[in-house]
Design an enzyme around this catalytic site. Structure first.
Site, short mmCIF file in Angstrom:
data_model
loop_
_atom_site.label_atom_id
_atom_site.label_comp_id
_atom_site.label_asym_id
_atom_site.label_seq_id
_atom_site.Cartn_x
_atom_site.Cartn_y
_atom_site.Cartn_z
N LYS A 1 0.81 -1.23 0.00
CA LYS A 1 0.00 0.00 0.00
C LYS A 1 0.84 1.26 0.00
CE LYS A 1 -0.39 0.56 4.94
NZ LYS A 1 -0.80 -0.13 6.14
N ARG B 1 -5.93 1.09 17.74
CA ARG B 1 -6.50 1.27 16.40
C ARG B 1 -7.49 0.13 16.26
NH1 ARG B 1 -3.22 1.70 10.70
NH2 ARG B 1 -3.61 -0.53 10.66
C1 LIG Z 1 0.29 -0.71 6.67
C2 LIG Z 1 0.11 -1.90 7.49
C3 LIG Z 1 1.20 -2.73 7.78
C4 LIG Z 1 2.61 -2.44 7.31
O1 LIG Z 1 3.23 -1.52 8.13
P1 LIG Z 1 4.73 -1.03 7.89
O2 LIG Z 1 5.01 -0.17 9.06
O3 LIG Z 1 4.75 -0.28 6.60
O4 LIG Z 1 5.61 -2.22 7.84
C5 LIG Z 1 0.97 -3.85 8.54
N1 LIG Z 1 -0.27 -4.15 8.99
C6 LIG Z 1 -1.33 -3.38 8.74
C7 LIG Z 1 -2.66 -3.77 9.29
C8 LIG Z 1 -1.19 -2.23 7.98
O5 LIG Z 1 -2.26 -1.47 7.72
#
Ligand SMILES: *Cc1c(COP(=O)(O)O)cnc(C)c1O
Length: 367
Positions: free
Chosen positions: A38, A133
């Site tokens: 993403k 969250r």
């Molecule tokens: C974006 C996201 C991640 C990845 O996080 P990073 O800090 O970029 O490694 C992992 N889990 C969820 C649920 C996310 O939304």
């Protein structure tokens, strides 16, 4: 092919290398890495570079990006990393093999949809171990799982947690130990397999490095570390990862020596903020063709440490170049490193062209 400015220069070899370091480190401790796409809009060249680095399971927060992965002939499984919206369960079932969930109502809807489409869907139940969250509180997990087990269109693959995102809570042996304990309790009390315990993102890597990760954690979902070599939550650079996979480049369109305090009465800037200035005398300033419509400018850092960003508006970025030894002229290109927010906005922006270095590493893949 020349690149039009502003452009994001993406080094695929560095991304593949970073991926490989993270995958190997985690594999040694029995942890599978999901490649999180993403942060870069699931651009296929970058996804393939992660694939070359050893990732076989990709994850994204947007169904649009998951569709793009499929369109680009990348093999699943694919995990949806944002709680599915009730209005989108059909798309979720169609495009995602797995989704993270915290609402029984949504799990029920996913199940009916999956049954009606003749598909099965895997669920990771998110547990909130402190960041506040997404996720259900640990004490409610057993009850929710009992209810979910009756819905045959979905299968509960595991539990997971997210950290460092809203509350900035750091993953620790203690809070991930809580997730591990809960997993054991669920297996014991409900007699289910629960093969996946998903322990977070980049901020959880530190525990892997320190050999303090609770042993049942067998999945991490990594974006930032692989892409940028940073771990913002722990406020660190990851020493064994490259931090130059992404460089944002913008072109100089004006250079002038000007005072450091604006002349005249000061109201608000174009974004409703009252600007504040320090008098540093006459300074040499460059204006770049880059602004807030292109990228999150607060996430940029000039590669030349002698330059500082003075500010920006929709379309212009003003950089103090007085102390730089570089030969800056009209038409020169200034380089910036990007943080996660800037990467996210730069890859989403239609105004920023993307150019790739080391594209040749993709010669083996069907792109
Ligand atoms: C974006 C996201 C991640 C990845 O996080 P990073 O800090 O970029 O490694 C992992 N889990 C969820 C649920 C996310 O939304």
């Amino acid at each position: 092919m020349g690149c039009r400015y502003p452009c994001l220069e993406i080094d695929l070899a560095r991304i593949a290398q970073n991926t490989n370091h993270v995958v190997k480190l985690c594999r040694r401790q029995g942890i599978e890495v999901l490649g999180v796409t993403k942060g870069f809009c699931a651009l296929p060249e970058i996804v393939w570079a992660m694939h070359i680095g050893g990732i076989r399971h990709f994850a994204d927060a947007r169904v649009e990006n998951l569709y793009q992965l499929r369109l680009n002939r990348i093999n699943g499984p694919f995990t949806l990393l944002r709680l599915p919206s009730l209005s989108m369960v059909a798309e979720v079932i169609e495009v995602a093999d797995v989704s993270i969930n915290s609402e029984f109502e949504v799990i029920k809807a996913l199940s009916s949809q999956a049954l009606s489409m003749g598909k099965s869907h895997q669920v990771i139940l998110m547990i909130d171990v402190g960041d506040l969250r997404e996720g259900i509180l640990p004490e409610q997990a057993i009850a929710v799982i009992r209810k979910a087990l009756g819905h045959k269109g979905v299968s509960l693959r595991g539990i997971g947690t997210n950290m460092g995102c809203f509350g900035g809570v750091l993953p620790t042996q203690k809070n991930l130990g809580l997730l591990q304990d809960l997993g054991r309790e669920i297996r014991a009390r409900l007699g289910i397999e629960l093969p996946i315990i998903s322990g977070g993102g980049t901020s959880s890597l530190l525990l892997v490095e320190n050999l303090t990760m609770p042993p049942d954690i067998n999945q991490l979902r990594i974006g930032e570390g692989i892409l940028l070599g940073t771990d913002t939550t722990n406020n660190r650079q990851i020493p064994y990862l490259d931090r130059d996979a992404f460089i944002l480049k913008a072109e100089v369109i004006e250079i002038a020596e000007k005072p450091s305090i604006p002349m005249g009465e000061i109201g608000q800037d174009a974004f409703g903020q009252k600007p504040c200035f320090i008098d540093r005398g006459i300074r040499r300033r460059a204006i770049l063709a880059l602004g807030k419509q292109d990228v999150e400018i607060t996430g940029l850092t000039p590669k030349d440490e002698q330059m500082t960003i003075l500010g920006g508006s929709s379309d212009h970025l003003i950089v103090d170049i007085t102390d730089s030894t570089a030969q800056i002229e009209i038409g020169s290109v200034v380089n910036f490193s990007v943080n996660y927010a800037a990467l996210l906005s730069a890859t989403t922006s239609p105004y920023i062209s993307k150019c790739y270095n080391n594209l040749n590493i993709l010669k083996e893949v069907p792109i």
